[in-house]
Design a protein around this motif. Sequence first.
Motif, PDB file in Angstrom:
ATOM      1  N   TYR A  44       0.849  -1.187   0.000  1.00 12.53           N
ATOM      2  CA  TYR A  44       0.000   0.000   0.000  1.00 12.53           C
ATOM      3  C   TYR A  44       0.889   1.243   0.000  1.00 12.53           C
ATOM      4  O   TYR A  44       1.844   1.315   0.780  1.00 12.53           O
ATOM      5  CB  TYR A  44      -0.907   0.037   1.234  1.00 12.53           C
ATOM      6  CG  TYR A  44      -1.901  -1.103   1.258  1.00 12.53           C
ATOM      7  CD1 TYR A  44      -2.804  -1.264   0.206  1.00 12.53           C
ATOM      8  CD2 TYR A  44      -1.954  -2.001   2.314  1.00 12.53           C
ATOM      9  CE1 TYR A  44      -3.725  -2.304   0.217  1.00 12.53           C
ATOM     10  CE2 TYR A  44      -2.873  -3.042   2.335  1.00 12.53           C
ATOM     11  CZ  TYR A  44      -3.753  -3.186   1.285  1.00 12.53           C
ATOM     12  OH  TYR A  44      -4.665  -4.209   1.290  1.00 12.53           O
ATOM     13  N   THR A 287      -2.382   1.004  -4.581  1.00  9.12           N
ATOM     14  CA  THR A 287      -1.927  -0.353  -4.265  1.00  9.12           C
ATOM     15  C   THR A 287      -0.940  -0.776  -5.346  1.00  9.12           C
ATOM     16  O   THR A 287      -1.189  -0.564  -6.533  1.00  9.12           O
ATOM     17  CB  THR A 287      -3.132  -1.328  -4.242  1.00  9.12           C
ATOM     18  OG1 THR A 287      -3.974  -0.982  -3.148  1.00  9.12           O
ATOM     19  CG2 THR A 287      -2.666  -2.767  -4.074  1.00  9.12           C
ATOM     20  N   SER A 308      -7.768  -4.787  -1.473  1.00  7.46           N
ATOM     21  CA  SER A 308      -8.114  -3.370  -1.597  1.00  7.46           C
ATOM     22  C   SER A 308      -8.932  -3.071  -2.851  1.00  7.46           C
ATOM     23  O   SER A 308      -9.268  -1.930  -3.112  1.00  7.46           O
ATOM     24  CB  SER A 308      -6.845  -2.521  -1.577  1.00  7.46           C
ATOM     25  OG  SER A 308      -6.023  -2.843  -2.672  1.00  7.46           O
ATOM     26  N   GLN A 377      -7.775   0.000   0.968  1.00 10.06           N
ATOM     27  CA  GLN A 377      -7.110  -0.743   2.030  1.00 10.06           C
ATOM     28  C   GLN A 377      -8.046  -1.034   3.208  1.00 10.06           C
ATOM     29  O   GLN A 377      -8.005  -2.099   3.814  1.00 10.06           O
ATOM     30  CB  GLN A 377      -5.914   0.076   2.510  1.00 10.06           C
ATOM     31  CG  GLN A 377      -5.187  -0.559   3.663  1.00 10.06           C
ATOM     32  CD  GLN A 377      -4.012   0.291   4.123  1.00 10.06           C
ATOM     33  OE1 GLN A 377      -3.702   1.321   3.524  1.00 10.06           O
ATOM     34  NE2 GLN A 377      -3.362  -0.143   5.174  1.00 10.06           N
ATOM     35  N   THR A 391       2.812  -0.815   4.339  1.00 16.13           N
ATOM     36  CA  THR A 391       2.422   0.489   3.801  1.00 16.13           C
ATOM     37  C   THR A 391       3.654   1.379   3.714  1.00 16.13           C
ATOM     38  O   THR A 391       4.436   1.438   4.668  1.00 16.13           O
ATOM     39  CB  THR A 391       1.365   1.160   4.703  1.00 16.13           C
ATOM     40  OG1 THR A 391       0.215   0.309   4.774  1.00 16.13           O
ATOM     41  CG2 THR A 391       0.933   2.517   4.150  1.00 16.13           C
TER      42      THR A 391
END
Length: 399
Positions: A44, A287, A308, A377, A391
């Motif tokens: 992410y 993503t 996601s 997400q 992330t």
Amino acid sequence: MFNSNLMPAALQPFAPVHTEAPALPAFSTAADAIAAYSGDDHIYALYPSKIKAAARRFVGRFPGRILFAVKSNPHPEMLKILWEEGVDTFDVASIREMELVSGLFPGAKMYLMHPIKSRATIARAYSLGIRDFSFDHEDELQKIYDCTGEAGDLNLHLRLSLPSGGAVMPLSGKFGAEFDAAVALLKSARPRVKSLGICFHVGSQCLSPGAYDRAISYGRTIVDASGVDIDSVDIGGGFPVAYPDMPVRPMDEYFDAIRSSLIANEFGAVEIIGEPGRALCAEGGATLARIELRKGHDLYLNDGTYGSLFDAGQFAWKFPVTLHRRRPPAPSQFLTGFRFFGPTCDSADTMNGPFPLPSDACEGDWIEIQNLGAYGQTLATQFNGFYSTHTVVITDETL
Ligand SMILES: *Cc1c(COP(=O)(O)O)cnc(C)c1O
């Protein structure tokens, strides 16, 4: 929308949050983040520059108080960037959302705008200093009254059910009082509260500024029929973001339409509130997913609709995509429309697109799927053991 056994994963972003949480790994580009990654999951990415740009389209321009709808992206980094840009009030729906916000920003102003709350949620909210609650039924009004010790300092917002129209994702049908019930509720709530308002949601990704005008005029007819004075109008969320094949009007056109409608409907003197979610955070999140196999024009990725990409599957949204390749040769100049499949064994894990990508896209290439900062997400489950906890922040300020 979700089976209850999928919920623990959806709650993941709420795992212990501390203001001193370690900083996220930062890279200047998505390609750098991919090159540095040795894990096997998707990644992410958050783009602070894009989040700030979205905030600046609202702060100081929206004609009222801005509440960030936390459900659209509760990542602490997202909340912190918005906070630093002046988005200092939050629309929360659950105990976990309110504890997340109050943990990050002690004393921050929050509104509990879920029309149907558990008694424990109302009590916890009141103890955390929340005074603003929405309701759409007489029994909920009584619950709020009971669980706050019949407090004399409540600001209540009556959620209206709207005649539908204008939004890609209508939110009517579940919450909101119909005309006659709304009139009765305004009358019964008025003597019990410090301030009283109406609220509504025109539906998410609302492509027509006129939808806000219709909702505001409708609110006026209800207030007139009730004969009571109100103190606020909360026009909800719904502000759109551009996706491929879905161009949107500039945000200022929405604000102008809302401003004129408020004046025309004699709401010029009441407090105005808005609850943007998507429009503040969609563009700031992406993503990065890897291609595991190609079959013709089908790409099998390591993220999908149980991750996601729920909206890409369920609603066939075409998110913007770009290809990142870690080694030569450079990707083809020619684009082909691809369909995506996610990693789980469920055939619902399909995203029809088509998503235009270099025609030689192949196993090992990464695809950046953009505009997933809202409802991306945060909707991800851990179904089949596929999920990501990685992330990163992309610092490129030129984006
Ligand atoms: C989801 C939600 C929002 C945010 O909606 P967007 O379409 O993302 O702007 C605002 N208010 C309420 C009550 C919501 O449920």
